[in-house]
Write an enzyme that holds these catalytic residues in place. Sequence first.
Site, PDB file in Angstrom:
ATOM      1  N   GLY A 121      68.010 -33.744  44.939  1.00  0.00           N
ATOM      2  CA  GLY A 121      67.847 -34.306  43.607  1.00  0.00           C
ATOM      3  C   GLY A 121      67.310 -33.302  42.608  1.00  0.00           C
ATOM      4  N   ARG A 149      73.866 -33.267  48.039  1.00  0.00           N
ATOM      5  CA  ARG A 149      73.005 -33.661  49.150  1.00  0.00           C
ATOM      6  C   ARG A 149      73.638 -33.393  50.516  1.00  0.00           C
ATOM      7  NH1 ARG A 149      68.496 -36.289  47.526  1.00  0.00           N
ATOM      8  NH2 ARG A 149      68.439 -37.124  45.410  1.00  0.00           N
ATOM      9  N   ASP A 155      64.079 -31.470  53.379  1.00  0.00           N
ATOM     10  CA  ASP A 155      65.321 -31.429  54.168  1.00  0.00           C
ATOM     11  C   ASP A 155      66.116 -30.159  53.870  1.00  0.00           C
ATOM     12  OD1 ASP A 155      64.857 -33.779  55.488  1.00  0.00           O
ATOM     13  OD2 ASP A 155      66.104 -35.010  54.178  1.00  0.00           O
ATOM     14  N   LYS A 168      61.085 -27.438  45.969  1.00  0.00           N
ATOM     15  CA  LYS A 168      61.477 -28.316  44.873  1.00  0.00           C
ATOM     16  C   LYS A 168      61.368 -29.776  45.279  1.00  0.00           C
ATOM     17  CE  LYS A 168      65.019 -30.103  45.097  1.00  0.00           C
ATOM     18  NZ  LYS A 168      65.661 -31.421  45.354  1.00  0.00           N
ATOM     19  N   THR A 169      60.678 -30.583  44.506  1.00  0.00           N
ATOM     20  CA  THR A 169      60.778 -32.045  44.560  1.00  0.00           C
ATOM     21  C   THR A 169      59.765 -32.638  43.596  1.00  0.00           C
ATOM     22  OG1 THR A 169      60.486 -34.071  45.871  1.00  0.00           O
ATOM     23  CG2 THR A 169      59.247 -32.150  46.595  1.00  0.00           C
ATOM     24  N   ASP A 190      58.660 -35.497  43.869  1.00  0.00           N
ATOM     25  CA  ASP A 190      57.803 -36.397  44.646  1.00  0.00           C
ATOM     26  C   ASP A 190      56.483 -35.756  45.048  1.00  0.00           C
ATOM     27  OD1 ASP A 190      59.814 -38.214  44.417  1.00  0.00           O
ATOM     28  OD2 ASP A 190      60.432 -38.158  46.509  1.00  0.00           O
TER      29      ASP A 190
END
Length: 563
Positions: free
Chosen positions: A101, A165, A196, A222-223, A225
């Site tokens: 994402g 993805r 992941d 990267k994220t 979240d």
Amino acid sequence: MNGAMVNGEAAQKPAAATRNFSVYSEVQSSRLDHQLPLPSVLKGAFELVNGPASSAAGNPEEIAKLFPKLYGQPSVLLVPSDKPALRSDQSLKIGVVLSGGQAPGGHNVIAGLFDYVQNNTKDSTFFGFKGGPAGIMKCKYVELTKEFVYPYRNQGGFDMICSGRDKIETPEQFKQAEETALKLGLDGLVVIGGDDSNTNACLLAEHFRAKNIRTQVLGCPKTIDGDLKCKEVPTSFGFDTACKIYAEMIGNVMVDARSTGKYYHFVRLMGRAASHITLECALQTHPNITIIGEEVAMKKQTLKNVTDYITDIICKRAEYGYNYGVILIPEGLIDFIPEVQQLIAELNEILAHDVVDEGGLWKQKLQPQSCILFEFLPQSMQEQLMLERDPHGNVQVAKIETEKMLISMVETELEKRKEQGTYAGHFKGQSHFFGYEGRCGLPTNFDSTYCYALGYAAGVLLHAGKTGLIASVGNLAAPAEEWTVGGTALTHLMDVERRKGKFKPVIKKAMVELDGAPFKKFASVREEWALKNKYNSPGPIQFHGPTADVSNYTLLLELGAIA
């Protein structure tokens, strides 16, 4: 922009492949030439110093078996030196891919990597793989040039080369990646992604080393979240920007709640596996109620426990004359509630093997407690739990409107209390989901600078012939000039999970630590926030002025920069 190359041939329509910055807003345009400070160690001569042999986040024996070529390699740190450690006459062929994402700042990682290669090597070539890992497997790429990269500097999104993805995990897919690396003569590949994606990067690095292919593979954290971090990697990029975007919207909602005096705003925030975003937004805005999934799991709370907690505060606020408020909920809340986890596990098993009949006979296959819970849920929630599973067989949590479920359940409980005479207020719930709005905003000064440094760091590591590392930039509470730069062994972040009878490597997700400084700070003030309207409205992201360079509370509290 006419210098762009696609699949080795001049692009027929380069304008369609790049942004037209002539139509940018004034703010976007001002960001294009915004100069980013680099850590001082990157400005002069440096050497790479190896640390001790690395281990793993868990099950080191199994990680060693899965990564025999990479396991145990040291992390590295850049330190100032009297003479350059790397040759400037070396010509490199470098590839980069965006995976997973979107997160604000991704374009700056590419820009930093591009600038390092251009400034420190001779006649190098830079490939951007299109559409994520599938671009590697299908050998779909664009050659990145100065003109091509320019419109994306300090801009949000992943549209320079777009993301995907897909995973490289089957023998055939590894073979395809191998063929691409050999065809293009890649010296290095940088995977910009989450847990992941970086696990996949490590597997690819192991595969190339085992095959004696010269392509080194590195990762970048990267994220939005915020669940990809450790001591050596203090934060993932995009988290700072996304939280500030959400905090602005929450602040606006708070002003609305106070202005009308009659709505409870239930705000669900992104973060399936961890509640970092919800906690950070709470620290920035001071809502009346915040549910932290990790605390719910630790206390083994039921759905009714959560509902009662919210209802109790609403009733108490009504006694003070407040029939309004703001409530923050993590996207993955239901995954933290043990009884709901059990229900979902049973539903997954039923949906995988049986046809769900309209008469409801399938419910007899549920355990008694799970059946009671299912019937307790609102009809809309029951339907959402029965939706098609994702490719991994999981409930698609983002499609479950937890905030609407809680509104319905709180309404029911308040009606009971009205009948009992213990509640005399008025309740109107408004639901919100703040998710995709935060993934592609203009990156904050912090994310812009951090990402640029990460890209530069990745360039150094590739130039030095390193593989199987994740670019790491530390000392982030200090000014950017004082940041440290290095690379951390990806296997050092890994544990294993048992899936389908085999051990699978996974980068261990960083959850909200209930004994950590951010949660402790929140816990010390939440009772006051519950009953007193201590709302804080941060406003939009600032690029100039006293708050422009301030990073998020989570990072500053974890690093001990604030109390």
